[in-house]
Scaffold this active site. Structure first.
Site, short mmCIF file in Angstrom:
data_model
loop_
_atom_site.label_atom_id
_atom_site.label_comp_id
_atom_site.label_asym_id
_atom_site.label_seq_id
_atom_site.Cartn_x
_atom_site.Cartn_y
_atom_site.Cartn_z
N HIS A 148 0.72 -1.35 0.11
CA HIS A 148 -0.01 -0.02 -0.10
C HIS A 148 0.89 1.44 -0.09
CE1 HIS A 148 -3.84 -1.91 1.56
NE2 HIS A 148 -3.81 -2.21 0.35
N ARG A 371 33.71 -13.68 18.01
CA ARG A 371 32.96 -14.63 18.63
C ARG A 371 31.64 -14.09 19.05
NH1 ARG A 371 38.29 -14.43 21.99
NH2 ARG A 371 38.97 -16.58 22.19
N LYS A 388 45.48 -23.68 27.01
CA LYS A 388 46.48 -23.40 26.03
C LYS A 388 47.83 -23.24 26.45
CE LYS A 388 45.41 -18.37 26.75
NZ LYS A 388 45.08 -17.21 26.26
N GLY A 399 39.99 -17.24 26.59
CA GLY A 399 38.98 -17.16 25.40
C GLY A 399 37.71 -17.95 25.69
#
Length: 477
Positions: A148, A371, A388, A399
């Site tokens: 419309h 991330r 790590k 992390g």
């Protein structure tokens, strides 16, 4: 949720998975954002005509009466005054924009739908003239058909009886396009009253062609309640009429869902989004060492876990963490080719972290954005191991903790696999120390299943069924 609402959610999710859903938005979707409805839009015009707008049911006719008496300019100005002001999309707009819906139809003139889609980073192709239909925006994520018109061009908005009567000629391509979508897609009509003559004409054509073979569609209505009406007679009349409208809509294969309050619509849409997102699993994990397990045992576990998730029709999202991600996606890919005949991108979202960013600050900022993007595509996050090698020492993976926090911020259900040790064990300890903060404590089966993920085991394969059980329970919440 009523049984009818639950059945609708399951059917809608099934169509959503197959990219078969379309939305038709009426004025009701925009009114909660602060825009006036048609009656209020026309009230000042009716006042000039000495008409009581509350006694008028043919609002298109009122707009035509004003046009006959005063011309088009004042109508266009009224549209600009009431709708051109920028308003924020509603929570219902926001939910719909996050779902993988590519087709939006609306009779509204405002820009709330396209704005909500742009807010979540989608490329929107907006169409409100015939020529727009012949053009395609590159890399578009969604198409918004404003049948419309648009508030930027109020002079050509469909609002008077003349406009409606000429629509089949002047806007015939939109009739063709909407007819095609009504045949091939499952529509959810939201905020729409089904009093629009253009839509009635289009749906009647589809019904004439396909008869009882029309596609199933849905709409949501709020039940009539006496408090909304001044007299009992008005309430009774509205209730009878609503029942007749619902019955009439079955001619067009439109099934009506009734809600007691408008807030229930948000509840239904939120449930759809939550269940849909929870069909995608994000794995957070990294490992330089493997505790009491061997490297090969961990890889075998991850490979089988990835394969089983695909077999159960889950999707997988992964940043391919060090020592973890490759085995996980290998199992997933093997299952995709074995069961789903390929189309890896339909089932697996792989995004390896960019490693070669020398500036530590720039690398951290880039990884955080990365991330957020990859985690945001999922609804459940698994956390496995998490260690790590830094300066000659094995340390916990910070992390993973960041990914845990991001997952929480983005509303994901979190599943730390505590028995895998390292950061995952710390996260498991955190959630189990305050279970009600993370899970629905009334779901005892889920709480027991998560608790089992912290129990020591000899080999990682012993937790496959436990992990799958927790995911299945969460996907049904």
């Amino acid at each position: 949720m009523t049984r009818e609402q639950e059945l609708f959610i399951q059917r809608f999710l099934s169509e959503l998975e197959e990219d078969n859903v379309a939305i038709f938005a009426g004025a009701g979707l925009s009114s909660s954002a602060g825009y006036v409805n048609w009656k209020e839009l026309l009230r000042p015009l009716a006042d000039e005509l000495n008409l009581n707008i509350d006694e008028e049911h043919d609002l298109v006719g009122v707009a035509q009466y004003y046009l006959n008496e005063n011309g088009r300019n004042r109508i266009s100005q009224e549209l600009m005054d009431e709708i051109a002001s920028a308003k924020a999309p509603t929570i219902n707009h926001d939910i719909l924009s996050r779902l993988p819906i590519r087709s939006f139809w609306t009779t509204n003139y405002d820009k709330l739908i396209e704005k909500s889609l742009e807010n979540v980073g989608k490329i929107v192709d907006v169409k409100y003239t015939n020529n727009h239909l012949a053009l395609t925006k590159k890399k578009r994520d969604a198409v918004v058909y404003k049948m419309h018109g648009d508030i930027d061009h109020p002079d050509s908005a469909i609002i008077t009886k003349d406009d409606y009567e000429k629509y089949a000629l002047t806007m015939a391509p939109y009739i063709t396009a909407l007819s095609g979508d009504l045949v091939s897609k499952t529509f959810l009509f939201i905020g729409f009253s089904f009093t629009d003559p253009n839509l009635d004409y289009i749906m009647s054509r589809v019904r004439a062609y396909f008869k009882e073979h029309q596609r199933q569609h849905y709409c949501i209505f709020k039940k009539c309640v006496q408090s909304d009406y001044e007299t009992v007679d008005e309430f009774n009349n509205a209730t009878i009429k609503q029942g007749l409208v619902i019955k009439d809509l079955t001619r067009f294969q439109v099934k009506t869902l009734l809600v007691d309050e408008y807030s229930e619509i948000t509840d239904i849409l939120s449930r759809i989004e939550r269940v849909y997102r929870r069909r995608t699993i994000f794995l957070s994990g990294s490992a330089h060492e493997f505790g009491g397990w061997s490297h090969s045992e961990v890889e075998s576990f991850l490979c089988k876990l990835g394969s089983i998730l695909i077999e159960k029709n889950y999707k997988i999202s992964s940043g391919i963490g060090l020592g973890i991600g490759n085995a996980f996606i290998t199992g997933a890919i093997q299952s995709i080719y074995g069961i789903h005949n390929g189309r890896v991108n339909d089932h697996l979202n792989m995004k390896p972290f960019p490693q070669f960013i020398s500036d530590p600050k720039a690398r951290k900022e880039t990884w955080t954005k990365y991330r957020n993007e990859i985690i945001g595509s999922a609804g459940i996050a698994l956390f496995f191991m998490g260690n790590k090698f830094v300066d000659g020492n094995v340390v916990l993976a910070d992390g993973m903790k960041e990914e845990f926090n991001i997952a929480r911020e983005l509303g994901l259900a979190v599943i730390p696999i505590g028995c895998s040790g390292y950061m995952a064990k710390e996260l498991w300890d955190i959630v189990m120390s305050d279970v009600s903060e993370y899970y629905d404590v009334s779901n005892s089966s889920l709480i027991d299943a998560i608790n089992e993920l912290g129990e020591e085991i000899d080999k990682p394969e012993q937790i496959i069924s436990k992990v799958i059980n927790v995911i299945d329970l969460m996907s049904k919440e």
